[in-house]
Write a protein that holds these residues in place. Structure first.
Motif, mmCIF file in Angstrom:
data_model
loop_
_atom_site.group_PDB
_atom_site.id
_atom_site.type_symbol
_atom_site.label_atom_id
_atom_site.label_comp_id
_atom_site.label_asym_id
_atom_site.label_seq_id
_atom_site.Cartn_x
_atom_site.Cartn_y
_atom_site.Cartn_z
ATOM 1 N N ARG A 18 43.198 35.258 14.588
ATOM 2 C CA ARG A 18 43.530 36.409 13.743
ATOM 3 C C ARG A 18 43.073 36.061 12.343
ATOM 4 O O ARG A 18 43.190 34.912 11.916
ATOM 5 C CB ARG A 18 45.048 36.645 13.695
ATOM 6 C CG ARG A 18 45.625 37.219 14.926
ATOM 7 C CD ARG A 18 47.131 37.225 14.887
ATOM 8 N NE ARG A 18 47.688 38.212 13.969
ATOM 9 C CZ ARG A 18 48.990 38.319 13.729
ATOM 10 N NH1 ARG A 18 49.863 37.511 14.313
ATOM 11 N NH2 ARG A 18 49.438 39.242 12.897
ATOM 12 N N ASP A 31 46.505 42.363 8.364
ATOM 13 C CA ASP A 31 45.660 41.977 9.495
ATOM 14 C C ASP A 31 44.289 42.614 9.326
ATOM 15 O O ASP A 31 44.175 43.777 8.963
ATOM 16 C CB ASP A 31 46.274 42.479 10.812
ATOM 17 C CG ASP A 31 46.945 41.378 11.600
ATOM 18 O OD1 ASP A 31 46.335 40.301 11.754
ATOM 19 O OD2 ASP A 31 48.071 41.609 12.074
ATOM 20 N N ARG A 117 50.486 29.889 16.001
ATOM 21 C CA ARG A 117 51.140 31.095 15.494
ATOM 22 C C ARG A 117 50.287 32.353 15.677
ATOM 23 O O ARG A 117 50.476 33.334 14.976
ATOM 24 C CB ARG A 117 51.482 30.907 14.022
ATOM 25 C CG ARG A 117 52.396 29.704 13.777
ATOM 26 C CD ARG A 117 53.050 29.781 12.443
ATOM 27 N NE ARG A 117 53.686 28.556 12.038
ATOM 28 C CZ ARG A 117 54.963 28.246 12.277
ATOM 29 N NH1 ARG A 117 55.724 29.060 12.955
ATOM 30 N NH2 ARG A 117 55.467 27.110 11.826
ATOM 31 N N ASP A 119 50.387 34.615 17.824
ATOM 32 C CA ASP A 119 51.183 35.780 18.199
ATOM 33 C C ASP A 119 52.353 36.033 17.250
ATOM 34 O O ASP A 119 53.203 36.886 17.527
ATOM 35 C CB ASP A 119 51.707 35.620 19.632
ATOM 36 C CG ASP A 119 50.575 35.603 20.649
ATOM 37 O OD1 ASP A 119 49.658 36.440 20.512
ATOM 38 O OD2 ASP A 119 50.598 34.754 21.559
ATOM 39 N N ALA A 120 52.410 35.331 16.135
ATOM 40 C CA ALA A 120 53.519 35.482 15.196
ATOM 41 C C ALA A 120 53.476 36.843 14.494
ATOM 42 O O ALA A 120 52.416 37.448 14.333
ATOM 43 C CB ALA A 120 53.471 34.367 14.144
ATOM 44 N N THR A 121 54.630 37.304 14.069
ATOM 45 C CA THR A 121 54.714 38.561 13.327
ATOM 46 C C THR A 121 54.196 38.362 11.910
ATOM 47 O O THR A 121 54.106 37.230 11.418
ATOM 48 C CB THR A 121 56.175 39.045 13.248
ATOM 49 O OG1 THR A 121 56.924 38.097 12.472
ATOM 50 C CG2 THR A 121 56.790 39.218 14.632
ATOM 51 N N LEU A 122 53.888 39.455 11.246
ATOM 52 C CA LEU A 122 53.444 39.366 9.847
ATOM 53 C C LEU A 122 54.523 38.742 8.962
ATOM 54 O O LEU A 122 54.209 37.962 8.063
ATOM 55 C CB LEU A 122 53.064 40.748 9.309
ATOM 56 C CG LEU A 122 51.717 41.293 9.743
ATOM 57 C CD1 LEU A 122 51.499 42.691 9.192
ATOM 58 C CD2 LEU A 122 50.584 40.376 9.329
ATOM 59 N N ILE A 123 55.772 39.058 9.218
ATOM 60 C CA ILE A 123 56.866 38.492 8.416
ATOM 61 C C ILE A 123 56.905 36.978 8.578
ATOM 62 O O ILE A 123 57.040 36.239 7.590
ATOM 63 C CB ILE A 123 58.220 39.135 8.797
ATOM 64 C CG1 ILE A 123 58.228 40.607 8.369
ATOM 65 C CG2 ILE A 123 59.387 38.377 8.195
ATOM 66 C CD1 ILE A 123 59.392 41.405 8.889
ATOM 67 N N THR A 124 56.763 36.498 9.813
ATOM 68 C CA THR A 124 56.738 35.050 10.048
ATOM 69 C C THR A 124 55.540 34.422 9.349
ATOM 70 O O THR A 124 55.669 33.381 8.687
ATOM 71 C CB THR A 124 56.686 34.754 11.559
ATOM 72 O OG1 THR A 124 57.868 35.276 12.159
ATOM 73 C CG2 THR A 124 56.574 33.268 11.832
ATOM 74 N N LEU A 125 54.374 35.053 9.478
ATOM 75 C CA LEU A 125 53.179 34.491 8.845
ATOM 76 C C LEU A 125 53.284 34.488 7.324
ATOM 77 O O LEU A 125 52.787 33.563 6.676
ATOM 78 C CB LEU A 125 51.932 35.236 9.313
ATOM 79 C CG LEU A 125 51.549 34.976 10.777
ATOM 80 C CD1 LEU A 125 50.422 35.895 11.204
ATOM 81 C CD2 LEU A 125 51.177 33.517 10.984
ATOM 82 N N GLU A 126 53.930 35.488 6.731
ATOM 83 C CA GLU A 126 54.137 35.470 5.282
ATOM 84 C C GLU A 126 54.963 34.256 4.877
ATOM 85 O O GLU A 126 54.652 33.583 3.884
ATOM 86 C CB GLU A 126 54.795 36.767 4.815
ATOM 87 C CG GLU A 126 53.835 37.936 4.796
ATOM 88 C CD GLU A 126 54.481 39.275 4.468
ATOM 89 O OE1 GLU A 126 55.721 39.354 4.301
ATOM 90 O OE2 GLU A 126 53.726 40.267 4.372
#
Length: 138
Positions: A18, A31, A117, A119-126
């Motif tokens: 990603r 994304d 990561r 498949d991680a959510t945007l919140i997790t990636l932030e």
């Protein structure tokens, strides 16, 4: 540190990736699936994945995929005038990705996270990006 620096976040696992853009430090992530349009998964069909000796084939496929991804990152950095890069990948993939980066792009890496990561959510990636920046500043 320039607060309005634009950062490319590269999230990969050796088979999938990603790409995300952060237009200011600690800003929201966006994304950018269109930036991966011609980066394809690499498969080595010589041996089934359940056979132990196929590890070499999987390793070659992973390295080839990450080399293609590194070339894409370099092109995007130039085309979009991106200032920084943060790498997120499991340890082995992270090592292969770092090896594949050009010297010019490697100098722009401001942090990394050695975890899978994709498949991680945007919140997790932030949160991950914030932590990676903090860890590299310490």
């Amino acid at each position: 540190m320039t607060p309005d620096a634009t950062t490319l976040i590269v999230v990969a696992d050796g088979r999938r990736a990603r790409l995300l853009e952060q237009t200011r430090i600690d800003g929201p992530l966006h994304d950018r699936p269109e930036w991966l349009a011609d980066v394809k998964e690499h498969h080595d069909h010589a041996a089934p994945s359940h056979i132990t000796h196929s590890g070499d084939a999987r390793d070659r496929a992973e390295k080839a995929f990450l080399a293609d991804l590194a070339r894409r990152v370099e092109a995007l950095m130039a085309k979009h005038g991106l200032d920084q890069v943060i790498l997120v990948a499991p340890p082995r993939a992270l090592g292969h990705l770092r090896e594949a980066l050009s010297a010019a792009v490697a100098k722009k890496v401001v942090g990394s996270d050695a975890h899978d990561r994709v498949d991680a959510t945007l919140i997790t990636l932030e949160s991950v990006v914030h932590a990676a920046r903090f860890a590299s500043a310490a």
